[in-house]
Design an enzyme around this catalytic site. Structure first.
Site, PDB file in Angstrom:
ATOM      1  N   HIS A 189      -3.371  -9.472   3.263  1.00 10.01           N
ATOM      2  CA  HIS A 189      -4.835  -9.434   3.292  1.00 10.01           C
ATOM      3  C   HIS A 189      -5.336  -9.856   4.658  1.00 10.01           C
ATOM      4  CE1 HIS A 189      -9.040 -10.357   2.266  1.00 10.01           C
ATOM      5  NE2 HIS A 189      -8.851  -9.551   1.248  1.00 10.01           N
ATOM      6  N   TYR A 198      -0.327 -19.510  13.074  1.00 10.62           N
ATOM      7  CA  TYR A 198      -0.099 -20.900  12.669  1.00 10.62           C
ATOM      8  C   TYR A 198       0.544 -21.006  11.285  1.00 10.62           C
ATOM      9  CZ  TYR A 198      -3.623 -21.278  16.327  1.00 10.62           C
ATOM     10  OH  TYR A 198      -4.307 -21.148  17.505  1.00 10.62           O
ATOM     11  N   LYS A 232      -1.644  -1.684   7.652  1.00  9.41           N
ATOM     12  CA  LYS A 232      -3.010  -1.182   7.806  1.00  9.41           C
ATOM     13  C   LYS A 232      -3.811  -2.050   8.771  1.00  9.41           C
ATOM     14  CE  LYS A 232      -7.183  -0.170   5.124  1.00  9.41           C
ATOM     15  NZ  LYS A 232      -7.798  -0.178   3.778  1.00  9.41           N
ATOM     16  N   ARG A 271       0.836  -1.194   0.000  1.00  9.83           N
ATOM     17  CA  ARG A 271       0.000   0.000   0.000  1.00  9.83           C
ATOM     18  C   ARG A 271       0.875   1.251   0.000  1.00  9.83           C
ATOM     19  NH1 ARG A 271      -2.018  -3.719   3.733  1.00  9.83           N
ATOM     20  NH2 ARG A 271      -4.160  -4.446   3.346  1.00  9.83           N
TER      21      ARG A 271
END
Length: 335
Positions: free
Chosen positions: A313, A322, A231, A206
């Site tokens: 994401h 994990y 973010k 970003r």
């Protein structure tokens, strides 16, 4: 210790603790008592007197928004955008009313009028900010809102996610419009904007993540960049393809604490918009680079978890403890 005294038609509350004295005036005794309890707890928690000031029924919603911008926003990563949004909202007549008079019908009328000039996404971002301001004011400043009106109105539906791709010809056109030859170390601010766009296309980072990068965050040997805070609030290791490494070498390796990209966020926005118009690409956004890079990466990686790890994401958040793929291994897959 709290003291509640009636003065004329109002009630004055005074709290003295740990050498600090704060006071405020309210319309009712119950409001004064409630504030006194919170003020005493705030002093014990180490807050400064200025942070304990209550919101009276004589102050407007615009006053509350302005105070939030001064006292709360500076501690946030998105302080610049919150300050801009706060100034714009404070100029709107609908917010020039006291909290008790500010209801869902007023906010709904503002929403409908705003939708005539800006997108649903912008209105929803405004509503998110207004809601955060009111929630904070109710909890921390005893603001006399009957309820948070944002929770009582229908939000506009956000448009479909953008699917804009960025072609090789288009990225070259942007670089040309910004005066960068893609072979030399950027010198001017316009050239740094072009370099930032190319880095975004090669990494799916970003804009804010790119501008926060220091050379100490880059490991050219192991081919990854380390983002301490993203973010989503988490750290992330971004694999760097051979093209990304080549781009970073063109940009020019500097001292550890030097920024990778030498341009401010506002300057980047201004110059990028100007360049896209010059290039005849008015529908192109800087953030479209992230979709373009993600689409390219999806064809090279083995599964969606790897893709989520590369792009940061939010879908990976539940698995981050994990599933932590090696960024160097992912860099090899990206080429």
């Amino acid at each position: 210790m709290a003291s509640i005294v009636k003065r004329g038609r109002s009630w004055r509350a005074m709290v003295v603790r740990k050498g600090q004295r704060v006071n405020a005036t309210f319309d009712t005794r119950s409001e004064a008592e409630e504030w006194a309890v919170r003020a005493e707890a705030a002093i014990l928690a180490g807050q400064k007197p200025a942070q304990i000031s209550p919101i009276s029924g004589r102050q407007t919603v615009a006053d509350i928004i302005a105070r939030y911008s001064r006292e709360v926003s500076p501690a946030k990563d998105g302080v610049r955008w919150e300050e801009i949004r706060a100034k714009a909202l404070c100029r709107m007549p609908v917010f020039n009313v006291p909290p008790p008079s500010f209801g869902p019908s007023d906010l709904a009328s503002w929403r409908d009028g705003r939708l005539r000039t800006v997108s649903a996404s912008t209105v929803n971002r405004d509503l998110n900010f207004i809601s955060a301001v009111i929630n904070h004011a109710i909890k921390e400043w005893c603001a006399p809102f009957a309820a948070n009106p944002v929770h009582l109105i229908q939000r506009p539906k956000n448009p479909r996610a953008r699917k804009r791709r960025v072609s090789v010809i288009e990225r070259a056109a942007i670089a040309d419009a910004l005066g960068w030859d893609r072979k030399s170390t950027p010198v001017t601010k316009m050239q740094w904007v072009a370099a930032a766009f190319y880095l975004a296309l090669e990494t799916a980072m970003r804009k804010g993540e790119i501008l926060s990068l220091r050379w100490s965050n880059i490991n050219l040997e192991k081919q990854f960049a380390y983002l301490q805070k993203t973010k989503n609030g988490d750290e992330r290791y971004v694999p760097l393809s051979s093209d990304a490494i080549a781009l970073l070498r063109i940009i020019g390796v500097r001292a550890d604490e030097d920024p990778v990209i030498h341009v401010a966020s506002g300057t980047l926005d201004q110059f990028f918009r100007r360049a896209r118009d010059i290039a005849g690409l008015p529908d192109l956004h800087f953030h479209d680079s992230r979709r373009e890079a993600t689409t390219v990466f999806s064809k090279k990686l083995s599964n969606v978890l790897e893709l989520a790890a590369v792009t940061g994401h939010r879908s990976l958040n539940v698995l981050k403890d994990y599933y932590r793929p090696d960024p160097s291994d992912l860099a090899k897959k990206l080429g």
